[in-house]
Motif scaffolding. Structure first.
Motif, short mmCIF file in Angstrom:
data_model
loop_
_atom_site.label_atom_id
_atom_site.label_comp_id
_atom_site.label_asym_id
_atom_site.label_seq_id
_atom_site.Cartn_x
_atom_site.Cartn_y
_atom_site.Cartn_z
N GLY A 245 3.56 14.92 2.73
CA GLY A 245 2.43 15.63 3.35
C GLY A 245 2.78 17.06 3.71
N HIS A 246 3.95 17.27 4.29
CA HIS A 246 4.38 18.62 4.67
C HIS A 246 4.62 19.49 3.43
N LEU A 247 5.24 18.91 2.41
CA LEU A 247 5.50 19.67 1.19
C LEU A 247 4.21 20.04 0.47
N LEU A 248 3.25 19.12 0.45
CA LEU A 248 1.95 19.42 -0.17
C LEU A 248 1.25 20.58 0.55
N GLN A 249 1.31 20.57 1.87
CA GLN A 249 0.70 21.65 2.65
C GLN A 249 1.35 22.99 2.34
N ALA A 250 2.65 22.96 1.99
CA ALA A 250 3.37 24.19 1.66
C ALA A 250 3.18 24.58 0.19
N GLY A 251 2.42 23.77 -0.57
CA GLY A 251 2.10 24.12 -1.94
C GLY A 251 2.99 23.51 -3.00
N TYR A 252 3.89 22.63 -2.62
CA TYR A 252 4.80 22.02 -3.59
C TYR A 252 4.16 20.83 -4.30
N ILE B 277 2.34 13.95 -7.10
CA ILE B 277 1.23 14.43 -6.28
C ILE B 277 1.13 15.95 -6.38
N ALA B 278 -0.04 16.43 -6.77
CA ALA B 278 -0.29 17.87 -6.88
C ALA B 278 -0.91 18.39 -5.59
N PRO B 279 -0.49 19.57 -5.14
CA PRO B 279 -1.07 20.15 -3.93
C PRO B 279 -2.43 20.79 -4.23
N ASP B 280 -3.20 21.01 -3.20
CA ASP B 280 -4.48 21.70 -3.35
C ASP B 280 -4.27 23.17 -3.71
N ARG B 281 -3.23 23.77 -3.13
CA ARG B 281 -2.91 25.18 -3.38
C ARG B 281 -1.47 25.27 -3.89
N PRO B 282 -1.26 25.14 -5.21
CA PRO B 282 0.10 25.11 -5.75
C PRO B 282 0.85 26.44 -5.59
N ASN B 283 2.14 26.32 -5.29
CA ASN B 283 2.99 27.51 -5.21
C ASN B 283 3.86 27.66 -6.47
N GLY C 250 0.79 -1.22 0.00
CA GLY C 250 0.00 0.00 0.00
C GLY C 250 0.83 1.27 0.00
N TYR C 251 0.95 1.91 -1.15
CA TYR C 251 1.62 3.20 -1.23
C TYR C 251 0.66 4.28 -0.73
N PRO C 252 1.18 5.37 -0.15
CA PRO C 252 0.31 6.39 0.42
C PRO C 252 -0.40 7.27 -0.63
N PHE C 253 0.11 7.27 -1.86
CA PHE C 253 -0.49 8.05 -2.94
C PHE C 253 -0.52 7.19 -4.19
N ARG C 254 -1.32 7.61 -5.17
CA ARG C 254 -1.44 6.87 -6.43
C ARG C 254 -0.07 6.78 -7.12
N THR C 255 0.24 5.59 -7.64
CA THR C 255 1.48 5.40 -8.38
C THR C 255 1.18 5.31 -9.87
N GLU C 256 2.16 5.71 -10.66
CA GLU C 256 2.09 5.58 -12.10
C GLU C 256 3.30 4.79 -12.55
N VAL D 223 4.96 17.28 -5.67
CA VAL D 223 5.99 16.33 -5.24
C VAL D 223 6.03 15.15 -6.21
N ILE D 224 7.23 14.85 -6.68
CA ILE D 224 7.45 13.67 -7.51
C ILE D 224 8.40 12.76 -6.75
N ALA D 225 7.98 11.53 -6.53
CA ALA D 225 8.79 10.57 -5.78
C ALA D 225 8.89 9.28 -6.59
N PRO D 226 9.98 9.12 -7.37
CA PRO D 226 10.14 7.90 -8.15
C PRO D 226 10.74 6.78 -7.30
N ASP D 227 10.38 5.57 -7.64
CA ASP D 227 11.03 4.40 -7.05
C ASP D 227 12.14 3.95 -7.98
#
Length: 108
Positions: A88-95, A60-66, A36-42, A97-101
């Motif tokens: 989660g913290h970066l999304l709250q700050a508007g970033y 992952i796109a934030p709700d309020r992008p900076n 179970g990944y915490p966000f959708r994977t592509e 986030v791309i996290a590749p495996d």
């Protein structure tokens, strides 16, 4: 975070051992299906040295992008899911986030 690290470590140990007969091994496929990944994977497919390769990533796109993007890279003993709290913290700050495996640490 510890639970996510433990889950990644267990899944990788199972895959490395190649023990398809254990109860735990049957929960995960060769591409960590069932983890179970915490966000959708592509999935990104490509060729390297004439070999077909594939890797998963979370974008992952934030709700309020900076207007800024952060790329989080994991080490050999971890998977991208270990970044859950940081994401989660970066999304709250508007970033965005791309996290590749890395190849071998993924699911789709």
């Amino acid at each position: 975070m510890r639970t996510m690290l433990a889950s990644c470590a267990i899944a990788l140990a199972i895959l490395a051992a190649g023990d398809a007969h254990s109860d735990t091994a049957s929960q995960y496929g060769p591409e960590l299906q069932g983890f179970g990944y915490p966000f959708r994977t592509e999935r990104f497919e490509f060729q390297s040295q004439r070999q077909p390769m594939a890797m998963a990533f979370m974008d992952i796109a934030p709700d309020r992008p900076n207007g800024r993007t952060v790329v989080l890279l994991h080490g050999k003993n971890f998977c991208a899911a270990t970044w859950e709290a940081t994401i989660g913290h970066l999304l709250q700050a508007g970033y965005r986030v791309i996290a590749p495996d890395q190849i071998g640490f993924w699911t789709v």
